[in-house]
Design an enzyme around this catalytic site. Sequence first.
Site, PDB file in Angstrom:
ATOM      1  N   GLY A  10       0.819  -1.209   0.000  1.00 28.54           N
ATOM      2  CA  GLY A  10       0.000   0.000   0.000  1.00 28.54           C
ATOM      3  C   GLY A  10       0.854   1.261   0.000  1.00 28.54           C
ATOM      4  N   TYR A  11       0.167   2.378   0.029  1.00 23.76           N
ATOM      5  CA  TYR A  11       0.853   3.683  -0.118  1.00 23.76           C
ATOM      6  C   TYR A  11       1.882   3.917   0.995  1.00 23.76           C
ATOM      7  CZ  TYR A  11       1.044   8.853  -0.399  1.00 23.76           C
ATOM      8  OH  TYR A  11       1.440  10.160  -0.491  1.00 23.76           O
ATOM      9  N   ASP A  31      -0.004  -8.780   2.147  1.00 23.50           N
ATOM     10  CA  ASP A  31      -1.030  -7.912   1.573  1.00 23.50           C
ATOM     11  C   ASP A  31      -2.058  -8.808   0.914  1.00 23.50           C
ATOM     12  OD1 ASP A  31      -2.363  -5.660   0.168  1.00 23.50           O
ATOM     13  OD2 ASP A  31      -0.563  -4.584   0.777  1.00 23.50           O
ATOM     14  N   SER A  34      -6.031  -6.100  -2.273  1.00 24.45           N
ATOM     15  CA  SER A  34      -7.369  -5.590  -2.573  1.00 24.45           C
ATOM     16  C   SER A  34      -7.328  -4.117  -2.950  1.00 24.45           C
ATOM     17  CB  SER A  34      -8.306  -5.794  -1.371  1.00 24.45           C
ATOM     18  OG  SER A  34      -7.813  -5.090  -0.248  1.00 24.45           O
ATOM     19  N   SER A 124      -4.883   7.302  12.780  1.00 26.59           N
ATOM     20  CA  SER A 124      -5.180   8.476  11.959  1.00 26.59           C
ATOM     21  C   SER A 124      -5.658   9.620  12.836  1.00 26.59           C
ATOM     22  CB  SER A 124      -6.277   8.097  10.967  1.00 26.59           C
ATOM     23  OG  SER A 124      -6.832   9.249  10.382  1.00 26.59           O
ATOM     24  N   TYR A 148     -15.125   4.945   9.689  1.00 31.04           N
ATOM     25  CA  TYR A 148     -13.686   4.758   9.516  1.00 31.04           C
ATOM     26  C   TYR A 148     -12.934   5.179  10.783  1.00 31.04           C
ATOM     27  CZ  TYR A 148      -8.937   6.022   8.112  1.00 31.04           C
ATOM     28  OH  TYR A 148      -7.578   6.165   8.066  1.00 31.04           O
ATOM     29  N   LYS A 152     -10.671   2.987  13.778  1.00 30.39           N
ATOM     30  CA  LYS A 152      -9.302   3.280  14.255  1.00 30.39           C
ATOM     31  C   LYS A 152      -9.287   3.355  15.779  1.00 30.39           C
ATOM     32  CE  LYS A 152      -6.961   3.411  10.426  1.00 30.39           C
ATOM     33  NZ  LYS A 152      -5.939   2.383  10.171  1.00 30.39           N
ATOM     34  N   PHE A 177      -1.594  12.435  10.151  1.00 28.62           N
ATOM     35  CA  PHE A 177      -2.467  13.472   9.618  1.00 28.62           C
ATOM     36  C   PHE A 177      -2.636  13.151   8.125  1.00 28.62           C
ATOM     37  CE2 PHE A 177      -3.818  16.194  13.103  1.00 28.62           C
ATOM     38  CZ  PHE A 177      -3.331  15.386  14.117  1.00 28.62           C
ATOM     39  N   ASN A 197     -10.486   8.965  -3.975  1.00 22.65           N
ATOM     40  CA  ASN A 197     -11.268   9.520  -2.872  1.00 22.65           C
ATOM     41  C   ASN A 197     -10.527  10.666  -2.199  1.00 22.65           C
ATOM     42  OD1 ASN A 197     -13.765   7.756  -2.165  1.00 22.65           O
ATOM     43  ND2 ASN A 197     -12.170   6.308  -2.752  1.00 22.65           N
TER      44      ASN A 197
HETATM   45  N1  UFG Z   1     -11.455  16.999  -0.764  1.00 28.11           N
HETATM   46  C1  UFG Z   1     -12.066  17.712  -1.777  1.00 28.11           C
HETATM   47  N2  UFG Z   1     -12.261  17.100  -2.982  1.00 28.11           N
HETATM   48  C2  UFG Z   1     -11.882  15.826  -3.229  1.00 28.11           C
HETATM   49  C3  UFG Z   1     -11.252  15.096  -2.176  1.00 28.11           C
HETATM   50  C4  UFG Z   1     -11.081  15.711  -0.966  1.00 28.11           C
HETATM   51  O1  UFG Z   1     -12.421  18.880  -1.599  1.00 28.11           O
HETATM   52  O2  UFG Z   1     -12.096  15.330  -4.349  1.00 28.11           O
HETATM   53  C5  UFG Z   1     -11.217  17.650   0.513  1.00 28.11           C
HETATM   54  C6  UFG Z   1     -11.923  16.969   1.663  1.00 28.11           C
HETATM   55  O3  UFG Z   1     -13.229  17.451   1.812  1.00 28.11           O
HETATM   56  C7  UFG Z   1     -11.014  17.337   2.816  1.00 28.11           C
HETATM   57  C8  UFG Z   1      -9.629  17.431   2.193  1.00 28.11           C
HETATM   58  O4  UFG Z   1      -9.843  17.569   0.807  1.00 28.11           O
HETATM   59  O5  UFG Z   1     -11.355  18.607   3.279  1.00 28.11           O
HETATM   60  C9  UFG Z   1      -8.801  16.201   2.433  1.00 28.11           C
HETATM   61  O6  UFG Z   1      -9.558  15.055   2.092  1.00 28.11           O
HETATM   62  P1  UFG Z   1      -8.921  13.612   1.928  1.00 28.11           P
HETATM   63  O7  UFG Z   1     -10.004  12.689   1.485  1.00 28.11           O
HETATM   64  O8  UFG Z   1      -7.691  13.665   1.091  1.00 28.11           O
HETATM   65  O9  UFG Z   1      -8.417  13.258   3.392  1.00 28.11           O
HETATM   66  P2  UFG Z   1      -9.230  13.253   4.783  1.00 28.11           P
HETATM   67  O10 UFG Z   1      -8.913  14.516   5.484  1.00 28.11           O
HETATM   68  O11 UFG Z   1     -10.628  12.868   4.569  1.00 28.11           O
HETATM   69  O12 UFG Z   1      -8.454  12.141   5.579  1.00 28.11           O
HETATM   70  C10 UFG Z   1      -8.610  10.794   5.237  1.00 28.11           C
HETATM   71  C11 UFG Z   1      -8.401   9.984   6.491  1.00 28.11           C
HETATM   72  C12 UFG Z   1      -6.986  10.030   6.922  1.00 28.11           C
HETATM   73  C13 UFG Z   1      -6.085   9.699   5.840  1.00 28.11           C
HETATM   74  C14 UFG Z   1      -6.346  10.586   4.675  1.00 28.11           C
HETATM   75  C15 UFG Z   1      -5.476  10.258   3.522  1.00 28.11           C
HETATM   76  O13 UFG Z   1      -9.182  10.505   7.532  1.00 28.11           O
HETATM   77  O14 UFG Z   1      -6.817   9.067   7.942  1.00 28.11           O
HETATM   78  O15 UFG Z   1      -7.694  10.440   4.272  1.00 28.11           O
HETATM   79  O16 UFG Z   1      -5.700   8.959   3.140  1.00 28.11           O
HETATM   80  F1  UFG Z   1      -4.801   9.852   6.244  1.00 28.11           F
END
Ligand code: UFG
Length: 339
Positions: A10-11, A31, A34, A124, A148, A152, A177, A197
């Site tokens: 993974g990453y 791994d 998936s 996380s 999620y 954790k 973070f 995502n």
């Molecule tokens: N965001 C957008 N557009 C997108 C994707 C994300 O505006 O297409 C915004 C989100 O709303 C958020 C910020 O970008 O405000 C970061 O979003 P991410 O999905 O990249 O990351 P998260 O803060 O949701 O964090 C999640 C998990 C962490 C993990 C991280 C990276 O909570 O544990 O993803 O994998 F580390």
Amino acid sequence: MRVLVTGVTGYIGSHAAVELLDVGHDVVGVDDFSASSPSVRAAIERAAGRPIELHELDLRNRAAVNCLFDKGNFDAVIHFAGRKFVGESMDRPVRYYSRNVGASINLAAAAQRHRVEKIVFSSSCTVYGNPAQLPVNEATPVAPVSPYGRTKVAVEDLFSDLCATDPNMSVLSLRYFNPIGAHPSGLLGEVPQGTPNNLLPYVMQVAAGQRSTLSVFGGDYDTADGTCIRDYVHVVDIAKAHVRALDYVDHVRGFDAMNLGTGRGSSVLEIITACRIATRRDIPYQIVDRRAGDAAVIFADPTRANIDLGWRAEANLTQMCFDHWRFERAHLAPEAQAS
Ligand code: UFG
């Protein structure tokens, strides 16, 4: 040490494997592929110049996990494997409890039974939910706002209870973070499956012309520019922290948790600007509705990791975006690279 690394392709797991190999540890990776590819093994080995042992294994298969430990002779475990998407977890909570909590129960049971007493766990910042005070330190109450995040917390509780009842066990939970960036060699990086995502993979695919527009989830948050704030930290910095963490669990018994971040928050719009500079490409975006489960603002107080691990995040935002882009670019079709 001979280290079992779950989620090794993974990453974060792949970057950590390189750092572990670099300092002389042996890596036995598992791994289920998936969310990653067996081909990452070659990239790890090229980047580190040393081989790893790799097994295809689903941690939810208890018998297979026990069999792995029977033969493994491990000194320590670093447990990365798990699903990590807030949005997906809102739709498919059972999947998250099964893959994140169920798998960890099997791993914890096998580790205890085989007296593998040093464990580092991938947690996380999502465990803090929408914190009342910023920056968040480890005394900030855990209050996750998504399935999620709750998985954790559940796994942290499992390891904490395990340590409380078994005084030889030592578990360090690292609360990442937002890891971004890629290995400076260009060999390793984040390879999302299907539509990304997370923010950075999506932004990079827009920069590369593979997607037309980034949707910014929410422009009406109580922040300077209205978009969410996160503490983005280079994946290689995160990976290096695991070398320190292994040393820590080798010397300190019991359960502990530490934040891994830079201490600096960046908004989504600031990320877009940094990526425009790093890629020298336009990144069209539109503000859309908020995404369910998102915290508005979160950034770390990384003092404990700074002091107790002797670890500090070094890369700045431009470097992170540049490294992420280098990897993305290397994996683009030739016509997209040239444009
Ligand atoms: N965001 C957008 N557009 C997108 C994707 C994300 O505006 O297409 C915004 C989100 O709303 C958020 C910020 O970008 O405000 C970061 O979003 P991410 O999905 O990249 O990351 P998260 O803060 O949701 O964090 C999640 C998990 C962490 C993990 C991280 C990276 O909570 O544990 O993803 O994998 F580390």
